[in-house]
Design a protein around this motif. Structure first.
Motif, mmCIF file in Angstrom:
data_model
loop_
_atom_site.group_PDB
_atom_site.id
_atom_site.type_symbol
_atom_site.label_atom_id
_atom_site.label_comp_id
_atom_site.label_asym_id
_atom_site.label_seq_id
_atom_site.Cartn_x
_atom_site.Cartn_y
_atom_site.Cartn_z
ATOM 1 N N ARG A 38 28.464 -66.278 -96.249
ATOM 2 C CA ARG A 38 29.407 -67.109 -97.003
ATOM 3 C C ARG A 38 30.307 -67.895 -96.035
ATOM 4 O O ARG A 38 30.538 -69.081 -96.228
ATOM 5 C CB ARG A 38 30.248 -66.166 -97.868
ATOM 6 N N ALA A 39 30.756 -67.212 -94.987
ATOM 7 C CA ALA A 39 31.636 -67.862 -94.008
ATOM 8 C C ALA A 39 30.914 -69.024 -93.325
ATOM 9 O O ALA A 39 31.471 -70.112 -93.169
ATOM 10 C CB ALA A 39 32.114 -66.842 -92.974
ATOM 11 N N VAL A 40 29.662 -68.812 -92.950
ATOM 12 C CA VAL A 40 28.894 -69.852 -92.255
ATOM 13 C C VAL A 40 28.697 -71.062 -93.163
ATOM 14 O O VAL A 40 28.762 -72.210 -92.717
ATOM 15 C CB VAL A 40 27.536 -69.274 -91.778
ATOM 16 N N SER A 41 28.510 -70.788 -94.463
ATOM 17 C CA SER A 41 28.280 -71.914 -95.364
ATOM 18 C C SER A 41 29.588 -72.641 -95.702
ATOM 19 O O SER A 41 29.567 -73.795 -96.078
ATOM 20 C CB SER A 41 27.586 -71.445 -96.643
ATOM 21 N N GLU A 42 30.725 -71.963 -95.557
ATOM 22 C CA GLU A 42 31.981 -72.578 -96.020
ATOM 23 C C GLU A 42 32.831 -73.210 -94.913
ATOM 24 O O GLU A 42 33.473 -74.234 -95.143
ATOM 25 C CB GLU A 42 32.811 -71.511 -96.763
ATOM 26 N N PHE A 43 32.839 -72.594 -93.727
ATOM 27 C CA PHE A 43 33.813 -73.047 -92.724
ATOM 28 C C PHE A 43 33.205 -74.060 -91.758
ATOM 29 O O PHE A 43 32.014 -74.007 -91.445
ATOM 30 C CB PHE A 43 34.395 -71.845 -91.975
ATOM 31 N N LYS A 44 34.072 -74.950 -91.242
ATOM 32 C CA LYS A 44 33.588 -76.089 -90.438
ATOM 33 C C LYS A 44 33.095 -75.656 -89.059
ATOM 34 O O LYS A 44 32.053 -76.051 -88.610
ATOM 35 C CB LYS A 44 34.727 -77.110 -90.266
ATOM 36 N N ASP A 45 33.881 -74.785 -88.384
ATOM 37 C CA ASP A 45 33.571 -74.455 -86.998
ATOM 38 C C ASP A 45 33.610 -72.929 -86.875
ATOM 39 O O ASP A 45 34.672 -72.349 -86.642
ATOM 40 C CB ASP A 45 34.623 -75.121 -86.097
ATOM 41 N N VAL A 46 32.481 -72.292 -87.075
ATOM 42 C CA VAL A 46 32.483 -70.825 -87.133
ATOM 43 C C VAL A 46 31.281 -70.244 -86.391
ATOM 44 O O VAL A 46 30.169 -70.752 -86.492
ATOM 45 C CB VAL A 46 32.529 -70.315 -88.608
ATOM 46 N N ILE A 47 31.548 -69.209 -85.599
ATOM 47 C CA ILE A 47 30.486 -68.486 -84.897
ATOM 48 C C ILE A 47 30.526 -67.044 -85.393
ATOM 49 O O ILE A 47 31.615 -66.455 -85.503
ATOM 50 C CB ILE A 47 30.717 -68.497 -83.363
ATOM 51 N N VAL A 48 29.352 -66.464 -85.681
ATOM 52 C CA VAL A 48 29.284 -65.072 -86.118
ATOM 53 C C VAL A 48 28.854 -64.206 -84.936
ATOM 54 O O VAL A 48 27.939 -64.583 -84.192
ATOM 55 C CB VAL A 48 28.258 -64.923 -87.264
ATOM 56 N N VAL A 49 29.551 -63.082 -84.752
ATOM 57 C CA VAL A 49 29.140 -62.149 -83.682
ATOM 58 C C VAL A 49 28.955 -60.747 -84.273
ATOM 59 O O VAL A 49 29.432 -60.465 -85.372
ATOM 60 C CB VAL A 49 30.170 -62.106 -82.516
ATOM 61 N N GLU A 50 28.288 -59.887 -83.521
ATOM 62 C CA GLU A 50 28.104 -58.487 -83.931
ATOM 63 C C GLU A 50 29.470 -57.801 -83.963
ATOM 64 O O GLU A 50 30.373 -58.180 -83.201
ATOM 65 C CB GLU A 50 27.224 -57.753 -82.907
ATOM 66 N N PRO A 51 29.619 -56.743 -84.806
ATOM 67 C CA PRO A 51 30.935 -56.098 -84.902
ATOM 68 C C PRO A 51 31.565 -55.726 -83.564
ATOM 69 O O PRO A 51 32.741 -56.018 -83.324
ATOM 70 C CB PRO A 51 30.646 -54.860 -85.756
ATOM 71 N N ASP A 52 30.781 -55.161 -82.654
ATOM 72 C CA ASP A 52 31.406 -54.728 -81.398
ATOM 73 C C ASP A 52 31.744 -55.903 -80.478
ATOM 74 O O ASP A 52 32.649 -55.808 -79.647
ATOM 75 C CB ASP A 52 30.503 -53.716 -80.680
ATOM 76 N N ALA A 53 31.022 -57.019 -80.643
ATOM 77 C CA ALA A 53 31.221 -58.167 -79.740
ATOM 78 C C ALA A 53 32.516 -58.919 -80.026
ATOM 79 O O ALA A 53 32.927 -59.761 -79.220
ATOM 80 C CB ALA A 53 30.027 -59.115 -79.847
ATOM 81 N N ILE A 54 33.177 -58.629 -81.134
ATOM 82 C CA ILE A 54 34.417 -59.352 -81.464
ATOM 83 C C ILE A 54 35.487 -59.100 -80.393
ATOM 84 O O ILE A 54 36.345 -59.939 -80.152
ATOM 85 C CB ILE A 54 34.935 -58.968 -82.885
ATOM 86 N N PHE A 55 35.383 -57.944 -79.717
ATOM 87 C CA PHE A 55 36.397 -57.608 -78.701
ATOM 88 C C PHE A 55 36.206 -58.408 -77.409
ATOM 89 O O PHE A 55 37.091 -58.453 -76.573
ATOM 90 C CB PHE A 55 36.380 -56.098 -78.405
ATOM 91 N N ASP A 56 35.028 -59.012 -77.251
ATOM 92 C CA ASP A 56 34.755 -59.824 -76.055
ATOM 93 C C ASP A 56 34.879 -61.312 -76.354
ATOM 94 O O ASP A 56 34.591 -62.145 -75.491
ATOM 95 C CB ASP A 56 33.325 -59.559 -75.548
ATOM 96 N N ALA A 57 35.253 -61.644 -77.575
ATOM 97 C CA ALA A 57 35.258 -63.056 -77.993
ATOM 98 C C ALA A 57 36.208 -63.882 -77.138
ATOM 99 O O ALA A 57 37.301 -63.435 -76.782
ATOM 100 C CB ALA A 57 35.669 -63.150 -79.461
ATOM 101 N N ASP A 58 35.756 -65.085 -76.826
ATOM 102 C CA ASP A 58 36.569 -66.001 -76.037
ATOM 103 C C ASP A 58 37.540 -66.706 -76.984
ATOM 104 O O ASP A 58 37.320 -67.839 -77.391
ATOM 105 C CB ASP A 58 35.617 -67.015 -75.377
ATOM 106 N N ALA A 59 38.609 -65.998 -77.332
ATOM 107 C CA ALA A 59 39.510 -66.505 -78.370
ATOM 108 C C ALA A 59 40.947 -66.526 -77.866
ATOM 109 O O ALA A 59 41.308 -65.789 -76.955
ATOM 110 C CB ALA A 59 39.413 -65.614 -79.606
ATOM 111 N N ASP A 60 41.762 -67.396 -78.478
ATOM 112 C CA ASP A 60 43.197 -67.425 -78.155
ATOM 113 C C ASP A 60 43.941 -66.359 -78.951
ATOM 114 O O ASP A 60 44.975 -65.848 -78.518
ATOM 115 C CB ASP A 60 43.792 -68.790 -78.535
ATOM 116 N N ILE A 61 43.431 -66.085 -80.163
ATOM 117 C CA ILE A 61 44.125 -65.188 -81.092
ATOM 118 C C ILE A 61 43.118 -64.178 -81.636
ATOM 119 O O ILE A 61 41.990 -64.553 -81.983
ATOM 120 C CB ILE A 61 44.707 -66.011 -82.278
ATOM 121 N N PHE A 62 43.528 -62.920 -81.697
ATOM 122 C CA PHE A 62 42.674 -61.893 -82.312
ATOM 123 C C PHE A 62 43.360 -61.447 -83.596
ATOM 124 O O PHE A 62 44.536 -61.068 -83.586
ATOM 125 C CB PHE A 62 42.496 -60.719 -81.346
ATOM 126 N N ALA A 63 42.615 -61.491 -84.703
ATOM 127 C CA ALA A 63 43.171 -61.098 -86.001
ATOM 128 C C ALA A 63 42.397 -59.903 -86.558
ATOM 129 O O ALA A 63 41.358 -60.076 -87.202
ATOM 130 C CB ALA A 63 43.108 -62.279 -86.974
#
Ligand code: NAD
Length: 373
Positions: free
Chosen positions: A220-245
């Motif tokens: 649903r997220a991939v179909s709705e949001f403009k700029d979105v990457i999906v990662v595996e649950p554990d990989a979220i901790f390695d994400a190259d992000a400014d903000i972690f929510a």
């Protein structure tokens, strides 16, 4: 329905027994209900906190949880500027297998024995339908549909709204601007709150990195949001992000995940995000600005409080109980966080500690919560 108040001597065995006013055990043989209601502190008003249904292995596990959660509600309600104390209830049982209408109604009768010193609402394992059932047995249940008013119902969208306001305030404090366009936000958990938060972030031009254990939410997220990457649950901790929510379960920030985080802001909905107090030092060492969980995720309880005040006919807030004022109150989460960050900086303490100290001063009466609407 049998019930009894737990003795102070017995409660001394539990770490989180920090001066609870009352802890009551309920047992209803006909419906199979075994539940606990804890009222931690009513200095500011009746104790409000949700009803959790969870398959605790032992009664002591349930007591431990209800003590921890009810104390947390005292702090949360105080910081949110609500005329409410802190309490919580837990039902022992698997909500997918053991929840029956009779059991939920019995819980409504249990809540009623406190004569309004405890007010319940939905929590993990309970929902709006359960609150409607409980309301057949007691007036002291919120998070239900309210006739002739737009107040009431599922508090999750208001939690998401508050997290969004708080996330922007945290970015303003860390980056000098709350502009989210071009910022990357890693969102763990696309449930009721996380998905709604993503909608708001997407609308502001943020880039999203998301994860969930439910494939349908990710599709649903991939179909709705403009700029979105999906990662595996554990990989979220390695994400190259400014903000972690973190918007999934508790303890997302722990000794294993903290060293992996690249974000410099943590602002999310989950309760109990830090696994232990040791993580506060780890966050400081990494220069991460952490928005204390119970301060940023108070939007839902603010919504529930407006519903309660509307239904109870008593309103100490000093302004009308309109949707507009409620949203303004929720937006005030940003001001509360700014105040917490200021205390943290001035006193050289963690933001988590600063939030606790401010909440304690408010519910002990030595300081006012900021006027929010
Ligand atoms: P939810 O159950 O609707 O959503 C949680 C999501 O997290 C689900 O989609 C689930 O599949 C996902 N998830 C679970 N484990 C995961 C993992 N290991 N990795 C990635 N995703 C995972 O819950 P919610 O109502 O959206 O609440 C989210 C968090 O916010 C919870 O911690 C809750 O206690 C807290 N919170 C919620 C509210 C509210 O109003 N709903 C208020 C305050 C705090």
């Amino acid at each position: 329905m049998d019930y009894k108040d737990l003795e102070t001597d017995f409660l001394k065995n539990f770490d989180d027994n920090n001066g609870h006013e009352r802890v009551r055990r309920f047992e209803c043989k006909e419906t199979g209900l075994i539940a606990f209601i804890a009222v931690h502190n009513t200095n500011l008003g009746p104790a409000l906190g949700g009803c959790r249904m969870f398959p605790y292995e032992t009664e002591n596990d349930a007591i431990k949880d209800v003590l921890r959660l009810s104390r947390g509600m005292t702090y949360k309600n105080a910081l949110a500027g609500l005329p409410l104390g802190g309490g919580k209830s837990v039902i022992i049982g698997n909500p997918h297998q053991q929840k029956t209408e009779a059991l939920i109604k019995a819980m409504g009768r249990a809540v009623d024995t406190l004569n309004g010193s405890y007010i319940t609402a939905e929590d993990s394992g309970t929902n709006v339908k359960d609150m409607m059932l409980m309301s057949e047995e007691t007036d002291y249940v919120m998070g239900r549909k309210v006739e002739n008013s737009d107040l009431g119902g599922d508090p999750s969208p208001y939690t998401a709204f508050g997290v969004f306001s708080g996330l922007k305030a945290t970015c303003a404090a860390k980056f000098g601007s709350d502009d989210l366009s071009g910022k990357t936000v890693a969102v763990q958990g696309l449930g009721a709150v996380g998905y709604d938060l993503c909608r708001r972030l997407d609308a502001e031009g943020a880039k999203l990195i998301v994860t969930d254990i439910q494939q349908a939410s990710l599709d649903r997220a991939v179909s709705e949001f403009k700029d979105v990457i999906v990662v595996e649950p554990d990989a979220i901790f390695d994400a190259d992000a400014d903000i972690f929510a973190p918007c999934a379960m508790g303890a997302a920030i722990n000794a294993g995940t903290l060293p992996r985080l690249k974000a410099s802001v943590i602002a999310g909905a989950a309760n109990n995000q830090l696994a232990t107090p040791a993580e506060e030092k780890g966050l400081e060492d990494k220069g991460i600005l952490y928005a204390p969980d119970y301060a940023i995720n108070a939007g839902g309880v603010i919504a529930v409080c407006y519903e309660y005040l509307h239904l109870s006919g008593s309103n100490p807030l000093g302004h009308e109980l309109t949707m507009e004022n409620m949203k303004s109150h929720i937006r005030g989460i940003a001001d509360t966080l700014a105040r917490i960050f200021e205390i943290s900086e001035n006193r050289g303490i963690s933001t988590a500690r600063a939030a606790d100290e401010l909440a304690e001063r408010i519910f002990m009466g030595s300081e006012q919560a900021r006027a929010t609407a």
